[in-house]
Design a protein around this motif. Structure first.
Motif, PDB file in Angstrom:
ATOM      1  N   THR A 336       0.834  -1.216   0.000  1.00  0.00           N
ATOM      2  CA  THR A 336       0.000   0.000   0.000  1.00  0.00           C
ATOM      3  C   THR A 336       0.869   1.267   0.000  1.00  0.00           C
ATOM      4  N   PHE A 396      -8.671  -4.712   5.590  1.00  0.00           N
ATOM      5  CA  PHE A 396      -8.753  -4.698   4.127  1.00  0.00           C
ATOM      6  C   PHE A 396      -8.675  -3.250   3.632  1.00  0.00           C
ATOM      7  N   ARG A 398      -8.608  -0.725  -0.209  1.00  0.00           N
ATOM      8  CA  ARG A 398      -8.686  -0.676  -1.657  1.00  0.00           C
ATOM      9  C   ARG A 398      -8.610   0.772  -2.136  1.00  0.00           C
ATOM     10  N   VAL A 402      -3.125   1.160  -3.428  1.00  0.00           N
ATOM     11  CA  VAL A 402      -2.835  -0.273  -3.431  1.00  0.00           C
ATOM     12  C   VAL A 402      -2.023  -0.587  -4.684  1.00  0.00           C
ATOM     13  N   PHE A 417      -6.153  -9.889  -3.910  1.00  0.00           N
ATOM     14  CA  PHE A 417      -7.220  -8.969  -4.308  1.00  0.00           C
ATOM     15  C   PHE A 417      -8.597  -9.635  -4.322  1.00  0.00           C
ATOM     16  N   GLY A 420     -12.340  -7.993  -4.364  1.00  0.00           N
ATOM     17  CA  GLY A 420     -12.265  -6.569  -4.653  1.00  0.00           C
ATOM     18  C   GLY A 420     -11.614  -5.738  -3.562  1.00  0.00           C
ATOM     19  N   TRP A 421     -10.955  -6.403  -2.615  1.00  0.00           N
ATOM     20  CA  TRP A 421     -10.231  -5.713  -1.547  1.00  0.00           C
ATOM     21  C   TRP A 421      -8.836  -6.311  -1.432  1.00  0.00           C
ATOM     22  N   PHE A 422      -7.871  -5.501  -0.967  1.00  0.00           N
ATOM     23  CA  PHE A 422      -6.549  -6.041  -0.671  1.00  0.00           C
ATOM     24  C   PHE A 422      -6.562  -6.634   0.730  1.00  0.00           C
TER      25      PHE A 422
END
Length: 544
Positions: A336, A396, A398, A402, A417, A420-422
């Motif tokens: 990040t 999480f 995003r 990221v 991923f 839809g989130w890191f």
């Protein structure tokens, strides 16, 4: 025929050169040189350069690399401490379209060779301090990069490698090189490798857009004004110095370089150069707290400190603030761009006692200005946990802060991923006010008799012991409970206490089952960024 599907806001309002350019931190350097050409930019021993000189050197180095055939998609690596050349390459390499790979200087030859091969490095810049180990690494490569040595006059030992040194290679370039912003802000700007504590390191790819936005996010979240004097205590190889090479350029500040992180050098430079800002892991802050009072005397201006890298014990923050330093706690990962979460301060907290303020600042916080999404959620369902300060979940993120993904590792990129989130891998609680607080890495949580024990909570108590300088807690196998906490501590110089003294102290401040069942005395193994290598401690705790 009229296209009725497009609105008036979409017709004849196209993106073009007059109204759009790719976001890139390279523009910060050009502006600093144009607007503040004569202001100080670089301080390193006898070296003093302004922004015009720094910009010209970056242009010239970009030209020299271009003449060497280096361009878009090529990797240029550097192994060096925090010196002017390292800062310059953060601009010069992407100015010719290539990708900068700043490598952890404390790695061994095997790790160096793995990274150079995986990154397909075309040019390698090496400070002479690391010449011997890099020579070993190069011997392991079938295809070797062009090696350029860096002969820093402030370092007298080592082995200077390369066909040319930095200054001779620089002379090959054109100081008026006509560099261009990237055609696409999604283009890669840097490559950073994770620590690789559980296997080979992963290559994290940053893009120009993210680097630009996090550089600005740093300044906004820290309240950094124009022309800050910034001390390089944080390694430039770590998440590109948390993007601060670009931040300092954006704010036309002063880079005060530091080869080695020592308390005497830090305090000396803070006083001599009127340093107003520096970053560091909690271990660096703890080192400064424990320095002799004679080093600390004479600081008569405001100094702001940004800390991250490991969850800081509240006692460490309290120690810094008691000296008059203003601490801002941030959180993030290599993936990040470094800091993407900040413990944003509220004026209504100002009247709290110092100890309570330190506890508030020890929380990781809320999303930084340029991070789009942050939540604590169930790692399987991705459903947010209750904001009760108790329910454990995974952090999480995003958005633009990221990474693009992992180089040559699509499966791991897709897994990180998922949904839809890191997925950070860090476990935290979510407080009612929206602030998150890390309780552990998922692999560091201790499960004793079915109860979760946060190693960070136990460490926070240990740091309050008057005789303890450093502490780390890991899980130790136990026949009855499954796991129990094992504490590794380093005592302050001249202090002496027993294992039972420390266990009793913890039992006074914690639920009994959370207190360590074993205490091991001695130094703690650390990474180059100051994080304690807990995987080594876990092995030691479970050797018997």
């Amino acid at each position: 025929m009229v296209n009725n599907n497009s609105s008036a806001y979409e017709r004849d309002l196209d993106k073009q050169a007059a109204n759009f350019s790719s976001l890139s931190p390279l523009s910060f350097l050009e502006r600093a040189a144009a607007v503040y050409p004569n202001r100080a930019a670089m301080v390193h021993g006898p070296v003093r350069r302004n922004w015009a000189e720094t910009y010209q050197r970056c242009q010239q180095m970009a030209s020299a690399l271009s003449k060497q055939g280096i361009g878009k998609g090529d990797t240029v690596s550097i192994i060096a401490p925090n010196i002017p050349e390292h800062f310059e390459l953060h601009f010069a390499v992407p100015m010719c379209g290539a990708v900068l790979n700043a490598i952890n200087i404390r790695l061994d030859a095997e790790s160096f060779s793995f990274i150079l091969k995986h990154a397909e490095t075309k040019v390698l810049f090496v400070d002479k301090e690391f010449g011997e180990v890099v020579n070993e690494a190069l011997a392991k490569l079938d295809e070797k990069p062009l090696v350029i040595g860096i002969d820093d006059p402030t370092w007298t030992s080592g082995e200077l490698l390369g066909e040319l040194d930095y200054e001779a290679f620089l002379d090959k370039g054109d100081a008026q090189y006509d560099w261009q912003l990237p055609g696409d802000e999604w283009d890669a700007i840097t490559l950073n490798y994770t620590s690789g504590t559980t296997g080979d390191p992963k290559g994290v790819v940053y893009h120009h857009r993210g680097a630009y936005l996090n550089a600005i996010s740093n300044a906004v979240s820290w309240g950094m004004g124009q022309h800050p004097v910034y001390l390089w205590t944080l390694p430039m190889f770590h998440c590109n110095g948390w993007c601060f090479p670009w931040t300092v350029a954006a704010m036309a500040g002063v880079n005060v370089c530091l080869r080695q992180v020592r308390p005497d050098a830090i305090y000396e430079l803070i006083k001599a150069e009127k340093v107003g800002y520096f970053c560091g892991a909690p271990i660096v802050l703890n080192m400064l707290n424990n320095a002799p009072d004679s080093m600390k005397d004479g600081i008569e201006h405001q100094v702001k400190v940004m800390t991250a890298g490991a969850a800081p014990p509240a006692a460490v923050i309290e120690g810094m603030e008691s000296m008059g330093f203003e601490v801002t706690h941030v959180y993030g990962l290599t993936e990040t761009y470094g800091p993407s979460v900040v413990c944003a301060w509220h004026d209504e907290w100002n009247d709290q006692p110092l100890e309570e303020k330190a506890k508030l600042k020890a929380r990781q916080g809320v999303r930084a200005p340029m991070l789009d999404g942050l939540m604590v959620a169930d790692p399987t369902t991705l459903q947010p946990v209750a904001r009760d300060g108790k329910t454990l979940g995974e952090i999480f993120m995003r958005g633009n802060l990221v990474m693009k993904g992992y180089l040559k590792n699509p499966a791991t990129t897709a897994k990180s991923f998922d949904g839809g989130w890191f997925h950070s891998g860090d476990l935290a609680v979510w407080h009612e006010d929206g602030y998150i607080e890390i309780k552990d890495r998922s692999k560091d949580i201790i499960i004793s008799g079915g109860e979760n024990i946060s190693s960070i909570e136990v460490e926070d108590v240990l740091y309050r012991h008057p005789m303890i300088a450093e502490a780390a807690v890991v899980a130790m196998a136990d026949d009855k409970w499954g796991e129990t906490p094992c504490a590794f501590v380093t005592l302050k110089d001249g202090e002496d206490c027993t294992e039972q003294d420390i266990i009793d102290f913890c039992r006074e401040h914690l639920a009994r089952f959370k207190a360590p069942s074993r205490v091991v005395f001695g130094g703690l193994p650390k990474t180059s960024t100051g994080k304690i290598r807990k995987f080594e401690l876990r092995d030691r705790a479970n050797e018997d």
